[in-house]
Scaffold this active site. Sequence first.
Site, PDB file in Angstrom:
ATOM      1  N   ASN A 124       0.824  -1.220   0.000  1.00 31.70           N
ATOM      2  CA  ASN A 124       0.000   0.000   0.000  1.00 31.70           C
ATOM      3  C   ASN A 124       0.852   1.262   0.000  1.00 31.70           C
ATOM      4  O   ASN A 124       0.365   2.358   0.260  1.00 31.70           O
ATOM      5  CB  ASN A 124      -0.953   0.010   1.198  1.00 31.70           C
ATOM      6  CG  ASN A 124      -0.206   0.039   2.528  1.00 31.70           C
ATOM      7  OD1 ASN A 124       1.024   0.016   2.567  1.00 31.70           O
ATOM      8  ND2 ASN A 124      -0.961   0.087   3.627  1.00 31.70           N
ATOM      9  N   ASP A 125       2.170   1.127  -0.250  1.00 31.09           N
ATOM     10  CA  ASP A 125       3.127   2.231  -0.370  1.00 31.09           C
ATOM     11  C   ASP A 125       3.561   2.792   0.982  1.00 31.09           C
ATOM     12  O   ASP A 125       4.261   3.799   1.028  1.00 31.09           O
ATOM     13  CB  ASP A 125       2.580   3.363  -1.247  1.00 31.09           C
ATOM     14  CG  ASP A 125       3.656   3.976  -2.124  1.00 31.09           C
ATOM     15  OD1 ASP A 125       4.552   3.226  -2.568  1.00 31.09           O
ATOM     16  OD2 ASP A 125       3.613   5.194  -2.369  1.00 31.09           O
ATOM     17  N   ASN A 126       3.145   2.177   2.088  1.00 31.37           N
ATOM     18  CA  ASN A 126       3.592   2.615   3.403  1.00 31.37           C
ATOM     19  C   ASN A 126       5.007   2.108   3.675  1.00 31.37           C
ATOM     20  O   ASN A 126       5.375   1.012   3.245  1.00 31.37           O
ATOM     21  CB  ASN A 126       2.662   2.086   4.500  1.00 31.37           C
ATOM     22  CG  ASN A 126       1.353   2.844   4.543  1.00 31.37           C
ATOM     23  OD1 ASN A 126       1.100   3.703   3.711  1.00 31.37           O
ATOM     24  ND2 ASN A 126       0.516   2.514   5.511  1.00 31.37           N
TER      25      ASN A 126
ATOM     26  N   ARG B 102      15.168  35.931 -12.665  1.00 30.63           N
ATOM     27  CA  ARG B 102      14.491  34.644 -12.849  1.00 30.63           C
ATOM     28  C   ARG B 102      13.083  34.903 -13.364  1.00 30.63           C
ATOM     29  O   ARG B 102      12.268  35.541 -12.698  1.00 30.63           O
ATOM     30  CB  ARG B 102      14.450  33.858 -11.537  1.00 30.63           C
ATOM     31  CG  ARG B 102      13.791  32.491 -11.656  1.00 30.63           C
ATOM     32  CD  ARG B 102      13.936  31.686 -10.382  1.00 30.63           C
ATOM     33  NE  ARG B 102      15.314  31.284 -10.146  1.00 30.63           N
ATOM     34  CZ  ARG B 102      15.887  30.227 -10.701  1.00 30.63           C
ATOM     35  NH1 ARG B 102      15.195  29.466 -11.541  1.00 30.63           N
ATOM     36  NH2 ARG B 102      17.140  29.922 -10.428  1.00 30.63           N
TER      37      ARG B 102
ATOM     38  N   LYS C  66      21.074  38.980 -12.555  1.00 29.96           N
ATOM     39  CA  LYS C  66      20.173  38.138 -13.336  1.00 29.96           C
ATOM     40  C   LYS C  66      18.735  38.321 -12.878  1.00 29.96           C
ATOM     41  O   LYS C  66      18.458  38.826 -11.793  1.00 29.96           O
ATOM     42  CB  LYS C  66      20.568  36.668 -13.239  1.00 29.96           C
ATOM     43  CG  LYS C  66      20.240  36.012 -11.898  1.00 29.96           C
ATOM     44  CD  LYS C  66      20.582  34.539 -11.908  1.00 29.96           C
ATOM     45  CE  LYS C  66      20.113  33.867 -10.617  1.00 29.96           C
ATOM     46  NZ  LYS C  66      20.439  32.428 -10.574  1.00 29.96           N
TER      47      LYS C  66
END
Length: 320
Positions: free
Chosen positions: A41-43, A200, A198
Amino acid sequence: MLTNNPPLLVFSGQSNCTLAEEICTELGIPLGKSQTEKFSNDNLVVRFSESLREADVFIVQSFTTPVSDSIMELLLMIDAAKSASAARVTAVVPYYSYARSDKKDEPRISIAGRLVADLLQASGADRFLTMTLHSPQVHGFFKIPVDHLSATVVISNHIKSVVPNAHEGVVLAPDAGDIKRASAIARRLDAGLAFIDKRRTSDTTVNARALIGDVRGKNVFIVDDEIATAGSLVEAVNLAKEMGAADVYVAVTHGVYTGPAVERIRDLDVVEVCSTNTVLVPKGKIEGSNGKLRTLSVAPLFAQAIRNIHTGASVSTLFE
């Protein structure tokens, strides 16, 4: 071999076991044994395979891909160590990626750097050890002691070793915010200093507008805290070359190298791009850079910091 009372134990999450093993080699102790498993269950579940009772425990974990798993694994390891009666638990996070999220610069967003700091403290961390935070003010998000190491000495010594006349070169900060870091390295090299103005325009796009300083005919050393997509690096190198720079060398603390970074570096007019091993760089990326990527070890620095914390000695002496 260290004589420990309480015993010194160093463990590692899955993000950078290589660095943890190097740290333990420097300390003269074995890396502690632990296991991390992921259920269907990805735990995640973590467990230690040795006693931690009344021990001084250090857990090494960089926040690298998959970042969320890295964070969750560290939280579980800290909680398990505290539950196992460790006397003190120090979270050693060589690369704290969420340091980039240090302010609310857009509406309805989380200051994730502070949130993750809160999670580490809530899980039971007694101390935090890291290196080169993108935003130094993240240090203030913690209510527990923080030791903030710098790779300045490692980077400066490397530049001296590969460029004998480094004092005749120029240290170039990729933007005004990096001037303090670049200035520290310039002082150690006794070299000149320059920076790039610069702007962003997005998370992945940077426009360099001007280079402040003289780089014509000189070796240039571009220093930064990290490289992700290498967009800023490309702009900095190209501008330095346009201004007449000779050879260009790049050195950063964290080599994350995401997206097109390796391809950009491969095609870039630089001698080398160095990063420390706070982030594990896969062999495939090094090979894909045509030999331009190099790694510098900060294991001795972390080992000494851990030794000093364990014995109660000053950590600030490591900056001398």
